[in-house]
Scaffold this motif. Structure first.
Motif, PDB file in Angstrom:
ATOM      1  N   ARG A 121       9.862   4.625  -2.763  1.00 15.24           N
ATOM      2  CA  ARG A 121       8.775   4.720  -1.787  1.00 15.24           C
ATOM      3  C   ARG A 121       8.862   6.059  -1.069  1.00 15.24           C
ATOM      4  O   ARG A 121       9.914   6.445  -0.559  1.00 15.24           O
ATOM      5  CB  ARG A 121       8.909   3.575  -0.786  1.00 15.24           C
TER       6      ARG A 121
ATOM      7  N   LYS B  65       0.809  -1.222   0.000  1.00 15.86           N
ATOM      8  CA  LYS B  65       0.000   0.000   0.000  1.00 15.86           C
ATOM      9  C   LYS B  65       0.846   1.278   0.000  1.00 15.86           C
ATOM     10  O   LYS B  65       0.323   2.368   0.225  1.00 15.86           O
ATOM     11  CB  LYS B  65      -0.974   0.037   1.194  1.00 15.86           C
ATOM     12  N   SER B  66       2.146   1.146  -0.257  1.00 19.12           N
ATOM     13  CA  SER B  66       3.008   2.333  -0.288  1.00 19.12           C
ATOM     14  C   SER B  66       2.735   3.182  -1.519  1.00 19.12           C
ATOM     15  O   SER B  66       2.360   2.675  -2.588  1.00 19.12           O
ATOM     16  CB  SER B  66       4.496   1.926  -0.325  1.00 19.12           C
ATOM     17  N   ASN B  67       2.957   4.482  -1.373  1.00 19.12           N
ATOM     18  CA  ASN B  67       2.980   5.371  -2.528  1.00 19.12           C
ATOM     19  C   ASN B  67       4.417   5.454  -3.044  1.00 19.12           C
ATOM     20  O   ASN B  67       5.373   5.375  -2.258  1.00 19.12           O
ATOM     21  CB  ASN B  67       2.495   6.769  -2.140  1.00 19.12           C
TER      22      ASN B  67
ATOM     23  N   LYS C 246       0.892   3.568  -6.789  1.00 15.77           N
ATOM     24  CA  LYS C 246       0.675   2.978  -5.474  1.00 15.77           C
ATOM     25  C   LYS C 246       0.801   1.467  -5.560  1.00 15.77           C
ATOM     26  O   LYS C 246       0.327   0.847  -6.511  1.00 15.77           O
ATOM     27  CB  LYS C 246      -0.716   3.358  -4.949  1.00 15.77           C
TER      28      LYS C 246
END
Length: 330
Positions: free
Chosen positions: A324, A270-272, A286
C-alpha cells in the motif's frame, strides 16, 4: 607592511599608542564601550582612538575598575567609551592626536584588507537551494557571537540561513533599508530596542518584519521554525502496509479476486498499491473492496488473512506482494 600605507599618510608622529580590543559591548547608558589593553605609548583624554571602521573621541577614559582617569601607559587595561560603531574583538586600536588622522586610519583599505569581517556573514548556499535572509542586532559582541555560533549548528536540506548583517546596537532605520534590498528579510533583535523611525519604516513597507528576543534559544527556535515553513515541499511515496498474495480466485478484464495475508502495516479500502515480484515492481493497482470472514470491512490490520477485489492491468500471482502506497508531502 600592514601599516605602511597608513603611516605614510598620517605620519608616525600622529600615532601616540596602540593596543588590542579584548571586549566590546553596547552600554545602555554610556553607548558603545570597548575594553582594550594598551601595548605601547600613552592614552589621554582629549585624544582620539581608532580601530577598523570606527573611532572614539576620548572625552573621558576609565581604568579596569571603572574609575575615571586622565591617562594610562602601556600594559594597562582601559575602557574606551563613545565609539561610533562597535569595534571588532581582537582588532588593533591606535591613539591619535586629532580626529582626521584617526578617521583616516579607521577608513584605510590597507587596514580593512587584513581584518576579519563579522558584520556580514553568509552561510554556504548550495545550487538549487533557497535561503532565509536575516539581520541580527544584539546588545553586546559576546551575545552576537553566541547567536552566530548557535545558528552555525542549524542545518537543513534545500534551505540555508543567510545573515545579511550582524551588529551590536539598536535596530535602526538603516537596518530596515538594508533588509529591503533582500526580499523576505527578517530582523531579529536580542536584548535591544527598535528605533522609532525603524519601526515606522518597517510598518510602512510591510515586507520587513522585526522580532525581539531576550533568550537565545527562543530566537534560534524561531529561525528553525521559519526554515521549516519556507523549505521547499515535495511529494514522495511511502509504503504504509505490505500484504502477501496467497491465492488468486478469479480474473475478469482488469478486476481480480485474491486471498492474502497482511504482513505489515495497514491496508485500507480504496488504497493504491504496487505489485512486487522477486523484489521488483511489476505493476500497480487499486483496492476496490476488502472482506474478512465474508464481511466487507474498511481496513485490514497486520497478521490477518482476508479476501480482496482489486483493479489492475497486471495479472497478480500467488507469492506476489501488494504494498500500500500513499503520497506524503515533506
Amino acid at each position: 607592511l600592514l601599516l605602511a600605507e597608513v603611516e605614510h599618510c598620517t605620519g608616525e608622529a600622529d600615532r601616540l599608542g596602540s593596543g588590542v580590543i579584548i571586549e566590546s559591548r553596547l552600554d545602555p547608558k554610556k553607548g558603545i564601550t570597548a575594553v582594550g589593553v594598551l601595548k605601547d605609548g600613552t592614552i589621554r583624554t582629549g585624544q582620539v582612538a581608532a580601530s577598523i571602521g570606527t573611532i572614539a573621541p576620548l572625552l573621558f577614559i576609565l581604568d579596569a575598575m571603572g574609575m575615571k582617569i586622565d591617562s594610562l601607559t602601556f600594559s594597562s587595561p582601559v575602557q574606551i567609551i563613545g565609539w561610533y560603531k562597535l569595534p571588532l574583538v581582537g582588532a588593533t586600536f591606535e591613539i591619535f592626536e586629532n580626529k582626521p588622522a584617526a578617521q583616516f586610519y579607521a577608513d584605510s583599505e590597507a587596514v580593512k584588507a587584513h581584518m576579519p569581517r563579522t558584520d556580514t556573514i553568509q552561510t554556504n548556499v548550495e545550487d538549487g537551494s533557497i535561503a532565509l535572509p536575516i539581520i541580527v542586532k544584539a546588545d553586546a559582541a559576546g551575545s552576537l557571537e553566541a547567536i552566530k555560533y548557535e545558528l552555525s549548528k542549524i542545518n537543513r536540506e534545500k534551505i540555508s540561513i543567510k545573515i545579511v548583517s550582524a551588529d551590536v546596537g539598536t535596530i535602526s532605520e538603516s537596518d530596515v533599508k538594508t533588509g529591503m534590498t533582500t526580499p523576505g528579510t527578517i530582523i531579529f533583535g536580542f536584548n535591544t530596542k527598535i528605533d522609532p523611525q525603524a519601526g515606522a519604516l518597517a510598518e510602512r513597507t510591510e515586507t520587513i518584519s522585526i522580532e525581539l528576543y531576550d533568550i537565545i534559544y527562543k530566537l534560534t527556535e524561531r529561525i528553525e521554525e521559519l526554515l521549516n515553513e519556507r523549505a521547499p515541499k515535495f511529494e514522495t511515496e511511502e509504503v504504509m502496509g505490505r500484504a502477501k498474495v496467497l491465492k488468486c480466485f478469479s480474473k475478469t478484464k482488469d478486476k481480480q479476486v485474491l486471498g492474502a495475508r497482511m504482513e505489515t502495516g495497514l491496508l485500507e479500502g480504496k488504497s493504491n498499491f504496487r505489485i512486487i515480484r522477486r523484489e521488483e515492481e511489476i505493476g500497480r493497482g487499486k483496492v476496490k473492496e476488502l472482506q474478512q470472514s465474508k464481511v466487507v470491512v474498511d481496513n485490514i490490520a497486520e497478521g490477518n488473512e482476508f479476501g480482496m477485489l482489486v483493479e489492475s492491468k497486471t495479472e497478480i500471482a500467488p507469492g506476489d506482494y501488494l504494498e500500500r502506497i500513499v503520497m506524503v508531502t515533506k
